[in-house]
Design a protein around this motif. Structure first.
Motif, PDB file in Angstrom:
ATOM      1  N   UNK A 102       5.283  -1.668  -5.215  1.00 53.67           N
ATOM      2  CA  UNK A 102       5.882  -2.337  -6.619  1.00 53.67           C
ATOM      3  C   UNK A 102       5.103  -2.218  -7.761  1.00 53.67           C
ATOM      4  N   UNK A 103       3.827  -2.676  -7.594  1.00 56.81           N
ATOM      5  CA  UNK A 103       2.956  -2.908  -8.959  1.00 56.81           C
ATOM      6  C   UNK A 103       2.976  -1.761  -9.740  1.00 56.81           C
ATOM      7  N   UNK A 104       2.870  -0.507  -9.104  1.00 48.29           N
ATOM      8  CA  UNK A 104       3.043   0.940  -9.684  1.00 48.29           C
ATOM      9  C   UNK A 104       4.282   1.076 -10.457  1.00 48.29           C
ATOM     10  N   UNK A 105       5.396   0.793  -9.746  1.00 49.02           N
ATOM     11  CA  UNK A 105       6.644   0.827 -10.113  1.00 49.02           C
ATOM     12  C   UNK A 105       6.807   0.167 -11.447  1.00 49.02           C
ATOM     13  N   UNK A 106       6.505  -1.219 -11.347  1.00 50.49           N
ATOM     14  CA  UNK A 106       6.593  -2.278 -12.372  1.00 50.49           C
ATOM     15  C   UNK A 106       5.972  -1.563 -13.725  1.00 50.49           C
ATOM     16  N   UNK A 107       4.649  -1.260 -13.404  1.00 48.78           N
ATOM     17  CA  UNK A 107       3.688  -0.678 -14.518  1.00 48.78           C
ATOM     18  C   UNK A 107       4.350   0.466 -15.460  1.00 48.78           C
ATOM     19  N   UNK A 108       5.024   1.434 -14.267  1.00 50.94           N
ATOM     20  CA  UNK A 108       6.025   2.387 -15.030  1.00 50.94           C
ATOM     21  C   UNK A 108       7.011   1.910 -15.857  1.00 50.94           C
ATOM     22  N   UNK A 109       7.803   0.934 -15.502  1.00 56.57           N
ATOM     23  CA  UNK A 109       8.863   0.518 -16.254  1.00 56.57           C
ATOM     24  C   UNK A 109       8.274   0.131 -17.545  1.00 56.57           C
ATOM     25  N   UNK A 110       7.170  -0.567 -17.506  1.00 59.23           N
ATOM     26  CA  UNK A 110       6.716  -1.240 -18.719  1.00 59.23           C
ATOM     27  C   UNK A 110       6.234   0.033 -19.617  1.00 59.23           C
ATOM     28  N   UNK A 111       5.622   1.015 -19.147  1.00 60.62           N
ATOM     29  CA  UNK A 111       4.972   2.109 -19.870  1.00 60.62           C
ATOM     30  C   UNK A 111       6.128   3.064 -20.299  1.00 60.62           C
ATOM     31  N   UNK A 112       7.153   2.869 -19.662  1.00 61.70           N
ATOM     32  CA  UNK A 112       8.285   4.023 -20.118  1.00 61.70           C
ATOM     33  C   UNK A 112       8.076   5.306 -19.462  1.00 61.70           C
ATOM     34  N   UNK A 113       7.369   5.319 -18.398  1.00 57.66           N
ATOM     35  CA  UNK A 113       6.915   6.642 -17.573  1.00 57.66           C
ATOM     36  C   UNK A 113       7.736   6.428 -16.238  1.00 57.66           C
ATOM     37  N   UNK A 114       8.718   5.695 -15.850  1.00 58.88           N
ATOM     38  CA  UNK A 114       9.299   5.632 -14.614  1.00 58.88           C
ATOM     39  C   UNK A 114      10.164   6.937 -14.307  1.00 58.88           C
ATOM     40  N   UNK A 115      10.047   7.564 -13.064  1.00 57.83           N
ATOM     41  CA  UNK A 115      10.503   8.595 -12.322  1.00 57.83           C
ATOM     42  C   UNK A 115      11.440   8.402 -11.325  1.00 57.83           C
ATOM     43  N   UNK A 116      12.443   8.793 -10.843  1.00 56.93           N
ATOM     44  CA  UNK A 116      12.945   8.701  -9.662  1.00 56.93           C
ATOM     45  C   UNK A 116      12.111   8.766  -8.375  1.00 56.93           C
ATOM     46  N   UNK A 117      11.365   9.825  -8.200  1.00 49.09           N
ATOM     47  CA  UNK A 117      10.614  10.008  -7.198  1.00 49.09           C
ATOM     48  C   UNK A 117       9.607   8.768  -6.874  1.00 49.09           C
ATOM     49  N   UNK A 118       9.332   8.059  -7.812  1.00 50.47           N
ATOM     50  CA  UNK A 118       8.226   7.048  -7.711  1.00 50.47           C
ATOM     51  C   UNK A 118       8.925   6.022  -6.660  1.00 50.47           C
ATOM     52  N   UNK A 119       9.970   5.664  -6.544  1.00 47.69           N
ATOM     53  CA  UNK A 119      10.956   4.782  -5.917  1.00 47.69           C
ATOM     54  C   UNK A 119      11.415   5.073  -4.495  1.00 47.69           C
ATOM     55  N   UNK A 120      11.043   4.670  -3.423  1.00 50.70           N
ATOM     56  CA  UNK A 120      11.125   5.155  -2.251  1.00 50.70           C
ATOM     57  C   UNK A 120      11.655   3.945  -1.369  1.00 50.70           C
ATOM     58  N   UNK A 121      12.529   4.089  -0.450  1.00 51.87           N
ATOM     59  CA  UNK A 121      13.002   2.931   0.441  1.00 51.87           C
ATOM     60  C   UNK A 121      13.051   3.551   1.841  1.00 51.87           C
ATOM     61  N   UNK A 122      12.785   2.551   2.841  1.00 56.02           N
ATOM     62  CA  UNK A 122      12.548   2.953   4.278  1.00 56.02           C
ATOM     63  C   UNK A 122      14.213   3.201   4.335  1.00 56.02           C
ATOM     64  N   UNK A 123      14.558   3.668   5.820  1.00 54.83           N
ATOM     65  CA  UNK A 123      15.608   4.159   6.228  1.00 54.83           C
ATOM     66  C   UNK A 123      16.446   2.843   6.837  1.00 54.83           C
ATOM     67  N   UNK A 124      15.680   1.995   6.969  1.00 53.95           N
ATOM     68  CA  UNK A 124      16.406   0.893   8.172  1.00 53.95           C
ATOM     69  C   UNK A 124      16.979  -0.188   7.311  1.00 53.95           C
ATOM     70  N   UNK A 125      17.374  -1.196   8.005  1.00 58.05           N
ATOM     71  CA  UNK A 125      18.003  -2.407   7.166  1.00 58.05           C
ATOM     72  C   UNK A 125      17.332  -3.622   7.372  1.00 58.05           C
ATOM     73  N   UNK A 126      17.659  -4.630   6.435  1.00 61.23           N
ATOM     74  CA  UNK A 126      17.099  -6.077   6.428  1.00 61.23           C
ATOM     75  C   UNK A 126      18.174  -7.007   6.253  1.00 61.23           C
ATOM     76  N   UNK A 127      17.770  -8.153   6.920  1.00 59.36           N
ATOM     77  CA  UNK A 127      18.807  -9.441   6.814  1.00 59.36           C
ATOM     78  C   UNK A 127      17.783 -10.643   6.488  1.00 59.36           C
ATOM     79  N   UNK A 128      18.169 -11.375   5.347  1.00 60.38           N
ATOM     80  CA  UNK A 128      17.588 -12.532   5.215  1.00 60.38           C
ATOM     81  C   UNK A 128      18.753 -13.750   5.485  1.00 60.38           C
ATOM     82  N   UNK A 129      18.350 -14.765   6.325  1.00 59.10           N
ATOM     83  CA  UNK A 129      19.115 -15.793   6.648  1.00 59.10           C
ATOM     84  C   UNK A 129      18.319 -16.873   5.913  1.00 59.10           C
ATOM     85  N   UNK A 130      19.033 -17.651   5.063  1.00 56.31           N
ATOM     86  CA  UNK A 130      18.604 -18.685   4.267  1.00 56.31           C
ATOM     87  C   UNK A 130      18.640 -20.008   5.064  1.00 56.31           C
ATOM     88  N   UNK A 131      17.583 -20.773   5.252  1.00 54.74           N
ATOM     89  CA  UNK A 131      17.663 -22.098   5.975  1.00 54.74           C
ATOM     90  C   UNK A 131      17.613 -23.285   4.887  1.00 54.74           C
TER      91      UNK A 131
END
Ligand code: AMP
Ligand code: GLY
Length: 422
Positions: free
Chosen positions: A304-333
């Motif tokens: 995350x930090x690397x991606x955020x720094x690239x956003x700030x520096x103007x050097x963001x590339x698509x291949x910098x941002x990868x996601x896992x193939x699975x799923x996530x669920x958040x239940x708010x208590x």
């Protein structure tokens, strides 16, 4: 590296935990943070909207990088102020945060650049608004121009309801100056999708899509809340729709902001509705969503930090941002009674978390060494797995192991998404 994170909810806890994964991070200050975040960062009780104190803190402690998450400090220009004293920031400057700060601005931008959105008219005079509302079809949508704690959009079913909305926003000013101007907007239908994106002002890289559950009760009944749970990815958001959104919404928005002399750097959140006439923008947020972040960041496999720094520096590339193939669920208590009246001060007992489990604390404080509830939304129990079905099961199994007095949660987070998959 020493980092500064501004904010104090479940979203900021997720951001702090993701930033900590970077080995070069030695210290994180979180302002104000909360009793749960205090396990992962040094929390300092300075309000996110107290720009003077934050600038003074940053001047004294010289963080190497800052992440400003909530809407109000962004719209007040905290990023500008921190950059002025030489602290590089992730987050839009004030003139770009207006994309969330003024719904009239964003509507005019979308109209000017042909970005699909609900047709709307702007009013500064209550009498003119009422005259128009007498002629329009219902339901329709009345929106306050400015920030209103997520309560500024009302779907009204009749002229009488619309009249109340105008009265409250423009005359009684229940949202203060945010309601001096209003939009009356066409009512759209279709599944809603949240897409957060990273952008450096030129390149935009969408994150995994998600689905919020805004109503307090099961079956999407009850009052609107800040969000009672989320799942990612959103099954309605197919690769074909993602392509259309990239071409007609994401890139055109980033281009438009650049052309207007307001380059947007940071996280741009697209609130979309997949209407029978194609995807349309319901709203822009100039920041990470809460509780969308709590399901999106656990699936981020890049740093995350690397991606955020690239956003700030103007050097963001698509291949910098990868996601896992699975799923996530958040239940708010939450504390029972939220979003209205509720009691707090109950001790929270947290279990050990295992593989695919995360707990993000939103409303808690430490007193006499005990973690006590201190807000409406208390925490998010997150489950991550290969399939959405398993992620939902895991999130609820985790929630069952968490205890505090007066706890309330929806029992159907993810059910709409699971039905859509079938
Ligand atoms: P907003 O504050 O603009 O995000 O709106 C809050 C919620 O109101 C959205 O998440 C939608 O569910 C609903 N909403 C906003 N605008 C519209 C619209 N034009 N048509 C239908 N529903 C809307
Ligand atoms: N979950 C919606 C928002 O953060 O505004």
């Amino acid at each position: 590296m020493d980092l500064l994170v501004i904010g104090g909810g479940g979203r900021e806890h997720a951001v702090v935990k993701a930033l900590k994964k970077n080995k070069s991070v030695e210290k994180i200050w979180c302002l104000p943070g909360n009793g749960g975040i205090a396990r992962d960062a040094e929390c300092v009780p300075i309000k996110a909207t107290d720009l003077e104190s934050i600038v003074a803190f940053a001047t004294e402690h010289r963080p190497d990088f800052a992440v400003v998450t909530p809407d109000d400090p962004l719209c007040l220009g905290l990023v500008d102020r921190l950059e002025e004293i030489g602290v590089p920031c992730f987050g839009p400057t004030k003139n770009a945060a207006i994309l969330e700060g003024s719904k009239v601005f964003s509507k005019q931008l979308m109209e000017k650049y042909n970005i699909p959105t609900a047709a709307a008219r702007t009013f500064t005079d209550p009498a003119a608004a009422l005259a128009y509302l007498q002629t329009c079809d219902y339901p329709t949508v009345v929106k306050a121009d400015g920030l209103a704690l997520g309560k500024g959009a009302l779907i009204v079913g009749s002229f009488e309801e619309a009249k109340d909305a105008v009265e409250n926003m423009m005359v009684k000013k229940i949202f203060g100056e945010s309601g001096s101007r209003i939009l009356v907007e066409e009512f759209l239908t279709g599944p809603e999708v949240s897409v957060l994106s990273f952008t450096d002002g030129s390149t935009v890289v969408p994150m995994v899509s998600s689905m919020d559950h805004k109503r307090a009760g099961d079956g999407d009944k009850g009052l609107n809340t800040g969000g009672m749970g989320t799942v990612a990815p959103n099954p309605y958001y197919t690769p074909e729709i993602a392509d259309v959104c990239m071409k007609t919404i994401f890139r055109p928005t980033i281009e438009a902001m650049k052309k207007e002399g307001r380059p947007f750097r940071g996280c741009l959140y697209f609130g979309l509705m997949l209407t029978p006439k194609g995807p349309k923008v319901i709203e822009y947020n100039c920041r990470f969503g809460d509780p969308e972040t709590q399901v999106v960041l656990p699936l981020l496999s890049s740093d995350l930090l690397t991606v955020m720094q690239a956003c700030r520096a103007g050097t963001l590339r698509e291949d910098m941002v990868k996601f896992e193939t699975g799923a996530a669920c958040c239940v708010v208590m939450a504390s029972d009674g939220y979003p209205q009246k509720y009691d707090t001060g109950y001790e929270i007992t947290l279990p050990e978390t295992g593989e695919g489990e995360e707990i993000y604390i939103a409303g808690a404080k430490v007193s006499d060494g005990k973690l006590l509830t201190a807000g409406g939304r208390v925490l998010g129990a997150v489950g991550k797995a290969e399939t959405l079905e398993k992620a939902v099961e895991r999130a609820y199994a985790l929630a069952e192991r968490i205890e505090f007095g007066n706890a309330y949660m929806r029992r159907d987070i993810g059910q709409r998404a699971l039905a859509a998959l079938k």
